[in-house]
Design a protein around this motif. Sequence first.
Motif, PDB file in Angstrom:
ATOM      1  N   ALA A 174     -11.248  56.292  52.745  1.00 58.56           N
ATOM      2  CA  ALA A 174     -10.147  56.515  53.691  1.00 58.56           C
ATOM      3  C   ALA A 174     -10.244  55.547  54.877  1.00 58.56           C
ATOM      4  N   THR A 175     -11.453  55.355  55.375  1.00 62.53           N
ATOM      5  CA  THR A 175     -11.638  54.423  56.491  1.00 62.53           C
ATOM      6  C   THR A 175     -11.311  53.000  56.058  1.00 62.53           C
ATOM      7  N   GLY A 176     -11.710  52.646  54.853  1.00 62.68           N
ATOM      8  CA  GLY A 176     -11.400  51.309  54.333  1.00 62.68           C
ATOM      9  C   GLY A 176      -9.903  51.074  54.199  1.00 62.68           C
ATOM     10  N   LEU A 177      -9.187  52.090  53.772  1.00 62.51           N
ATOM     11  CA  LEU A 177      -7.728  51.955  53.655  1.00 62.51           C
ATOM     12  C   LEU A 177      -7.086  51.690  55.017  1.00 62.51           C
ATOM     13  N   ILE A 178      -7.506  52.440  56.018  1.00 61.38           N
ATOM     14  CA  ILE A 178      -6.931  52.260  57.357  1.00 61.38           C
ATOM     15  C   ILE A 178      -7.374  50.933  57.967  1.00 61.38           C
ATOM     16  N   SER A 179      -8.632  50.598  57.814  1.00 60.35           N
ATOM     17  CA  SER A 179      -9.118  49.313  58.317  1.00 60.35           C
ATOM     18  C   SER A 179      -8.339  48.164  57.668  1.00 60.35           C
ATOM     19  N   GLY A 180      -8.129  48.267  56.374  1.00 65.44           N
ATOM     20  CA  GLY A 180      -7.378  47.236  55.663  1.00 65.44           C
ATOM     21  C   GLY A 180      -5.931  47.146  56.121  1.00 65.44           C
ATOM     22  N   LEU A 181      -5.331  48.294  56.413  1.00 58.85           N
ATOM     23  CA  LEU A 181      -3.953  48.302  56.916  1.00 58.85           C
ATOM     24  C   LEU A 181      -3.879  47.578  58.258  1.00 58.85           C
ATOM     25  N   PHE A 182      -4.780  47.934  59.170  1.00 61.19           N
ATOM     26  CA  PHE A 182      -4.773  47.284  60.478  1.00 61.19           C
ATOM     27  C   PHE A 182      -5.068  45.787  60.342  1.00 61.19           C
ATOM     28  N   TYR A 183      -5.994  45.439  59.457  1.00 62.39           N
ATOM     29  CA  TYR A 183      -6.330  44.034  59.210  1.00 62.39           C
ATOM     30  C   TYR A 183      -5.118  43.270  58.686  1.00 62.39           C
ATOM     31  N   ALA A 184      -4.376  43.880  57.772  1.00 57.79           N
ATOM     32  CA  ALA A 184      -3.185  43.221  57.222  1.00 57.79           C
ATOM     33  C   ALA A 184      -2.162  42.924  58.321  1.00 57.79           C
ATOM     34  N   PHE A 185      -2.008  43.852  59.259  1.00 55.88           N
ATOM     35  CA  PHE A 185      -1.103  43.593  60.378  1.00 55.88           C
ATOM     36  C   PHE A 185      -1.629  42.447  61.237  1.00 55.88           C
ATOM     37  N   THR A 186      -2.939  42.410  61.442  1.00 57.70           N
ATOM     38  CA  THR A 186      -3.542  41.378  62.288  1.00 57.70           C
ATOM     39  C   THR A 186      -3.404  39.985  61.693  1.00 57.70           C
ATOM     40  N   VAL A 187      -3.612  39.853  60.395  1.00 59.47           N
ATOM     41  CA  VAL A 187      -3.674  38.513  59.801  1.00 59.47           C
ATOM     42  C   VAL A 187      -2.418  38.089  59.052  1.00 59.47           C
ATOM     43  N   ALA A 188      -1.488  39.016  58.781  1.00 59.11           N
ATOM     44  CA  ALA A 188      -0.326  38.631  57.989  1.00 59.11           C
ATOM     45  C   ALA A 188       1.002  39.129  58.563  1.00 59.11           C
ATOM     46  N   VAL A 189       1.100  40.426  58.775  1.00 57.59           N
ATOM     47  CA  VAL A 189       2.396  40.987  59.183  1.00 57.59           C
ATOM     48  C   VAL A 189       2.830  40.443  60.538  1.00 57.59           C
ATOM     49  N   MET A 190       2.001  40.601  61.548  1.00 58.00           N
ATOM     50  CA  MET A 190       2.407  40.163  62.886  1.00 58.00           C
ATOM     51  C   MET A 190       2.495  38.635  63.012  1.00 58.00           C
ATOM     52  N   PRO A 191       1.572  37.871  62.414  1.00 61.72           N
ATOM     53  CA  PRO A 191       1.772  36.415  62.443  1.00 61.72           C
ATOM     54  C   PRO A 191       3.066  35.998  61.726  1.00 61.72           C
ATOM     55  N   GLY A 192       3.406  36.686  60.656  1.00 64.30           N
ATOM     56  CA  GLY A 192       4.661  36.390  59.965  1.00 64.30           C
ATOM     57  C   GLY A 192       5.859  36.716  60.834  1.00 64.30           C
ATOM     58  N   LEU A 193       5.817  37.869  61.482  1.00 62.51           N
ATOM     59  CA  LEU A 193       6.922  38.247  62.367  1.00 62.51           C
ATOM     60  C   LEU A 193       6.983  37.378  63.616  1.00 62.51           C
ATOM     61  N   ALA A 194       5.855  36.818  64.019  1.00 73.34           N
ATOM     62  CA  ALA A 194       5.843  35.928  65.184  1.00 73.34           C
ATOM     63  C   ALA A 194       6.704  34.695  64.945  1.00 73.34           C
ATOM     64  N   ARG A 195       6.894  34.355  63.685  1.00 75.52           N
ATOM     65  CA  ARG A 195       7.726  33.205  63.322  1.00 75.52           C
ATOM     66  C   ARG A 195       9.203  33.564  63.225  1.00 75.52           C
ATOM     67  N   SER A 196       9.506  34.817  63.452  1.00 67.12           N
ATOM     68  CA  SER A 196      10.874  35.315  63.308  1.00 67.12           C
ATOM     69  C   SER A 196      11.580  35.363  64.656  1.00 67.12           C
ATOM     70  N   SER A 197      12.868  35.576  64.598  1.00 67.02           N
ATOM     71  CA  SER A 197      13.653  35.712  65.824  1.00 67.02           C
ATOM     72  C   SER A 197      13.286  37.024  66.521  1.00 67.02           C
ATOM     73  N   ASP A 198      13.679  37.118  67.774  1.00 68.22           N
ATOM     74  CA  ASP A 198      13.409  38.329  68.547  1.00 68.22           C
ATOM     75  C   ASP A 198      14.033  39.548  67.875  1.00 68.22           C
ATOM     76  N   LYS A 199      15.276  39.428  67.478  1.00 68.37           N
ATOM     77  CA  LYS A 199      15.963  40.559  66.852  1.00 68.37           C
ATOM     78  C   LYS A 199      15.298  40.957  65.529  1.00 68.37           C
ATOM     79  N   THR A 200      14.836  39.982  64.773  1.00 66.83           N
ATOM     80  CA  THR A 200      14.180  40.273  63.491  1.00 66.83           C
ATOM     81  C   THR A 200      12.872  41.019  63.714  1.00 66.83           C
ATOM     82  N   LEU A 201      12.063  40.564  64.667  1.00 66.93           N
ATOM     83  CA  LEU A 201      10.803  41.242  64.944  1.00 66.93           C
ATOM     84  C   LEU A 201      11.057  42.674  65.395  1.00 66.93           C
TER      85      LEU A 201
END
Length: 164
Positions: A15-42
């Motif tokens: 369970a801890t690994g699942l949550i850690s992985g979720l937060f990690y995915a946001f740190t290294v992929a989701v938010m960097p990907g959204l950072a390349r998007s427009s304000d409205k898209t983010l």
Amino acid sequence: METARTATLIAATIATGLISGLFYAFTVAVMPGLARSSDKTLVEAMQNINKAILNGWFILAYLGAPLLTTVTLVLHATDPDTRDVILPLAAALAAYVAAMAVTARINVPLNNALDQAGSPDHTDTTTAHTTRTAYETPWNRANTWRTVLTTVSLGLLAYTLTLH
């Protein structure tokens, strides 16, 4: 009793690994990907993600991790032969609870404020930019802390497995 200690320790680690992985995915992929998007898209994407993540599977892992770690800690604390795992279990629980505190004090209020900003389709470009600016950097900083804390918790649980 040994089976219960082993089962709860394995379940807590997963369970801890699942949550850690979720937060990690946001740190290294989701938010960097959204950072390349427009304000409205983010703004729109994060509003949608914040609604979608509130589901049973997320809650099961998010709340299950500290609950299972606590149960594991209690089960080991009651057996004098397994007390060598008390310290890493307690530290794993403390790190995870600290991540929950970051979530409750920073990420959730930011998510709520983002939701209150309304649909980006109904706002002008300046409002979308202001909303993004108030949200993105503090949310990312807090998420990095959550990622580090849950990863520390996961590492300590993995270490406990080796001791167990």
